[in-house]
Design a protein around this motif. Structure first.
Motif, PDB file in Angstrom:
ATOM      1  N   GLY A  23       0.786  -1.234   0.000  1.00  0.00           N
ATOM      2  CA  GLY A  23       0.000   0.000   0.000  1.00  0.00           C
ATOM      3  C   GLY A  23       0.812   1.276   0.000  1.00  0.00           C
ATOM      4  O   GLY A  23       0.332   2.329  -0.413  1.00  0.00           O
ATOM      5  N   HIS A  24       2.071   1.207   0.475  1.00  0.00           N
ATOM      6  CA  HIS A  24       2.903   2.402   0.528  1.00  0.00           C
ATOM      7  C   HIS A  24       3.862   2.519  -0.664  1.00  0.00           C
ATOM      8  O   HIS A  24       4.786   3.331  -0.631  1.00  0.00           O
ATOM      9  N   LEU A  83      -0.896   3.504  -9.448  1.00  0.00           N
ATOM     10  CA  LEU A  83      -1.563   2.820  -8.333  1.00  0.00           C
ATOM     11  C   LEU A  83      -2.422   3.786  -7.546  1.00  0.00           C
ATOM     12  O   LEU A  83      -2.132   4.970  -7.464  1.00  0.00           O
ATOM     13  N   GLU A  84      -3.481   3.230  -6.947  1.00  0.00           N
ATOM     14  CA  GLU A  84      -4.242   3.969  -5.942  1.00  0.00           C
ATOM     15  C   GLU A  84      -4.378   3.069  -4.726  1.00  0.00           C
ATOM     16  O   GLU A  84      -4.716   1.885  -4.844  1.00  0.00           O
ATOM     17  N   SER A  85      -4.095   3.609  -3.548  1.00  0.00           N
ATOM     18  CA  SER A  85      -4.129   2.817  -2.315  1.00  0.00           C
ATOM     19  C   SER A  85      -5.494   2.967  -1.645  1.00  0.00           C
ATOM     20  O   SER A  85      -5.936   4.078  -1.370  1.00  0.00           O
ATOM     21  N   TYR A 126     -12.938   5.346  -2.276  1.00  0.00           N
ATOM     22  CA  TYR A 126     -11.947   6.414  -2.247  1.00  0.00           C
ATOM     23  C   TYR A 126     -10.630   5.903  -1.680  1.00  0.00           C
ATOM     24  O   TYR A 126     -10.581   4.885  -1.004  1.00  0.00           O
ATOM     25  N   THR A 127      -9.559   6.633  -1.975  1.00  0.00           N
ATOM     26  CA  THR A 127      -8.241   6.193  -1.530  1.00  0.00           C
ATOM     27  C   THR A 127      -8.075   6.476  -0.034  1.00  0.00           C
ATOM     28  O   THR A 127      -8.774   7.313   0.532  1.00  0.00           O
ATOM     29  N   GLY A 128      -7.163   5.767   0.582  1.00  0.00           N
ATOM     30  CA  GLY A 128      -6.930   5.993   2.003  1.00  0.00           C
ATOM     31  C   GLY A 128      -5.776   5.166   2.510  1.00  0.00           C
ATOM     32  O   GLY A 128      -5.504   4.085   2.001  1.00  0.00           O
ATOM     33  N   TYR A 129      -5.088   5.705   3.512  1.00  0.00           N
ATOM     34  CA  TYR A 129      -3.957   5.009   4.136  1.00  0.00           C
ATOM     35  C   TYR A 129      -4.246   4.702   5.604  1.00  0.00           C
ATOM     36  O   TYR A 129      -3.349   4.362   6.351  1.00  0.00           O
ATOM     37  N   GLY A 130      -5.500   4.867   6.020  1.00  0.00           N
ATOM     38  CA  GLY A 130      -5.814   4.841   7.452  1.00  0.00           C
ATOM     39  C   GLY A 130      -5.974   3.465   8.071  1.00  0.00           C
ATOM     40  O   GLY A 130      -6.226   3.358   9.263  1.00  0.00           O
ATOM     41  N   ARG A 181      -8.382   1.546   8.136  1.00  0.00           N
ATOM     42  CA  ARG A 181      -9.735   1.242   8.580  1.00  0.00           C
ATOM     43  C   ARG A 181     -10.661   1.652   7.441  1.00  0.00           C
ATOM     44  O   ARG A 181     -10.380   2.604   6.719  1.00  0.00           O
ATOM     45  N   SER A 199     -14.833   1.940   5.647  1.00  0.00           N
ATOM     46  CA  SER A 199     -16.112   2.545   5.996  1.00  0.00           C
ATOM     47  C   SER A 199     -17.163   1.457   6.231  1.00  0.00           C
ATOM     48  O   SER A 199     -17.094   0.357   5.685  1.00  0.00           O
ATOM     49  N   PRO A 203     -20.486   1.144   5.432  1.00  0.00           N
ATOM     50  CA  PRO A 203     -21.393   0.626   4.394  1.00  0.00           C
ATOM     51  C   PRO A 203     -20.800  -0.542   3.600  1.00  0.00           C
ATOM     52  O   PRO A 203     -21.547  -1.398   3.120  1.00  0.00           O
ATOM     53  N   PRO A 222      -4.444  -0.507 -12.421  1.00  0.00           N
ATOM     54  CA  PRO A 222      -5.565  -0.344 -13.357  1.00  0.00           C
ATOM     55  C   PRO A 222      -6.047  -1.653 -13.978  1.00  0.00           C
ATOM     56  O   PRO A 222      -7.200  -1.747 -14.371  1.00  0.00           O
TER      57      PRO A 222
END
Lengths: 98, 414
Positions: free
Chosen positions: B237-238, B252-254, B299-303, B305, B307, B309, B342
């Motif tokens: 992911g990084h 890439l999108e994480s 959506y992208t995120g590095y957290g 955790r 969502s 839904p 992609p």
């Protein structure tokens, strides 16, 4: 669930919105003269930052309109939202950007 | 390295199991290495192991930002399979499958590889056409696969509800597929690599990638500068963050990818069941918990955790397929950060920086490829050019247009 501010409709639930990827990626003007490398960069290459991200969203289950946002990709906090065509807000947050 | 065997077990039992050594060292990093692997997850450790075992490259270090195997290696749903559609992907994942089949013996470490099969459900006529096409493609490539009728599905899973909102019309089954113990994979590769002299340095975040005249010369880390003739980025992911340190971008999108496990139950689910169409994905671990994979956040995120839904959607599908699971309590949920490419295929190869190689883009399905990924990556690092198995997975396919579209065979839609 996140609450996202649509610049047209106000705060709504995350499930009303569609993510539109990185913002500010302008379609090149002179496409006939572009090399494969330039096309590949435009179509596929992304910043994908850890931190503040300029991105596009659509209020898909609301007004249906596109807008732009500045979001932190670690905390998911939105620092600014603005309409397409408007300039990016200079100072997105009172608390400052990370 | 102390070998594990029935004899060593008996011998150590006599001394109340107090004589076992540490499984691997925690060395101070040296000032310079021949190869530095960035990322101490399964793929990075496997890369280091095969580098040390099959290629003479000198001193090797694995630099891990957190702790060993603490990222996606500890967060995935442990599925192993090789039933991909295209020749290039099938060859790569099948190489991995063959390594899995001998991995416990090779590493002298029980990775608990259990070939209990993976079933992919089809819910529409088009799903069934795709399943038949993929099964036929698998067989042409020498990978075991079969098409199941609803009656055959019921014979394996008598409690499944086939008459869902999108009725189950059939399935594909790969019997050699299955699950493995994810932590044991990281520990087994770490122990075996350490025994071959690899330095595994934890709590050592890479903060910069130094270059001179277009070639990599080392990395700046939380524990100082470490020189390196060759550097391999194996950071899931990084990857984009590390590529930015080296001055280039990746396609890439994480995204956060969620999973959850239930309380332990008695054995009920004899195979892995997944459905692309309604996005359900479930297996039962040897400990008894139901292991459920959800989708990625859009959506992208590095957290680390995801969502709510997304979990809700997956559990709705699981409960409709398996009504008897409706009152099972979930114990834990979490997310890992997956680097989505992609074409749903990995990127394994050279970068614009000389001496710097990258292995990324596994997206939602990297665990199954752990040994094969390390094996081809070790070859790529040692030889300075890709192996035939990963030549098609180069970064420049996004400039040439030779994409390998595996969205149909990916378990998680993205």
């Amino acid at each position: 669930m996140l609450q996202i501010e649509c610049p047209y409709c106000g705060a709504r639930a995350e499930s009303e919105f569609a993510y539109g990827g990185e913002g500010g990626v302008a379609r090149p003007a002179d496409t006939e003269a572009m090399s494969d490398d330039e096309w590949g960069d435009y179509v596929f290459m992304r910043r994908n930052p850890k931190g503040l991200h300029h991105e596009q969203w659509r209020h898909a289950s609301g007004c249906g309109r596109w807008f732009q946002a500045l979001r932190d990709t670690v905390s998911c906090r939105f620092y600014a939202v603005w309409k397409i065509g408007e300039p990016m807000p200079a100072s997105p947050s009172d608390e400052g950007r990370p | 390295m102390q070998k594990f065997s029935i004899w060593s077990l008996l011998r150590n039992a006599l001394s109340y199991h107090e004589g076992w050594q540490q499984q691997w060292r925690s060395p101070e990093p040296q000032r310079e290495y021949d190869v530095v692997v960035i990322g101490g997850g399964g793929h990075g450790l496997a890369t280091a192991y095969y580098l040390a075992k099959e290629h003479r490259v000198g001193r090797i270090a694995v630099l891990e930002r957190g702790w060993l195997g603490g990222g996606n290696t500890a967060r995935n749903t442990t599925i192993v399979r090789s039933n991909y559609l295209w020749d290039e992907a099938t060859a790569l994942y099948e190489k991995s499958m063959q390594l899995w089949e001998g991995l416990s013996q090779d590493l002298n470490y029980n990775v608990m590889f259990s070939q209990r099969g993976v079933m992919n459900l089809g819910h529409t006529l088009q799903d069934l056409r795709d399943i038949e096409r993929r099964v036929t493609a698998n067989r042409l490539n020498g990978v075991d696969a079969e098409v199941l009728s609803p009656a055959q599905i019921l014979a394996m899973l008598p409690f499944i509800n086939l008459n869902t909102r999108y009725p189950v019309l059939g399935a594909s089954l790969q019997r050699r597929a299955g699950v493995a113990r994810h932590d044991a994979v990281a520990w087994g590769f770490a122990r075996a690599a350490d025994a071959l002299g690899v330095d595994i340095v934890q709590n050592c975040e890479v903060q910069g990638i130094r270059r001179e005249a277009g070639a990599v010369v080392g990395v700046d880390t939380a524990r100082g500068f470490i020189g390196a003739k060759k550097v391999a980025i194996v950071a899931a992911g990084h990857s984009s963050v590390l590529a930015a340190l080296a001055g280039f971008r990746l396609p890439l999108e994480s995204h956060p990818l969620q999973a959850l496990v239930s309380e332990p139950l008695k054995p009920i689910l004899p195979t892995v069941v997944m459905s692309n169409a309604i996005h359900a994905y479930i297996s039962q671990s040897d400990k008894g918990d139901l292991v459920i994979g959800a989708g990625i956040d859009a959506y992208t995120g590095y957290g680390q955790r995801g969502s709510y839904p997304v979990i809700e959607g997956t559990l709705a599908a699981i409960v409709e397929l398996f009504p008897l699971f409706s009152r099972v309590r979930m114990n834990r949920q979490w997310a890992g950060i997956v680097d989505v490419s992609p074409d749903a295929c990995p990127i394994i190869g050279l970068t614009p920086v000389r001496g710097l190689t990258i292995n990324c883009g596994w997206g939602t399905g990297g665990f199954k490829a752990t040994p094969g990924s390390g094996w081809v990556m070790a070859h790529t690092v040692a030889q300075g050019r890709p192996h035939a198995l990963n030549a098609a997975f180069s970064l420049d396919r996004f400039h040439s247009g030779r994409l390998i579209d595996e969205h149909g065979a990916a378990a998680v839609a993205h």
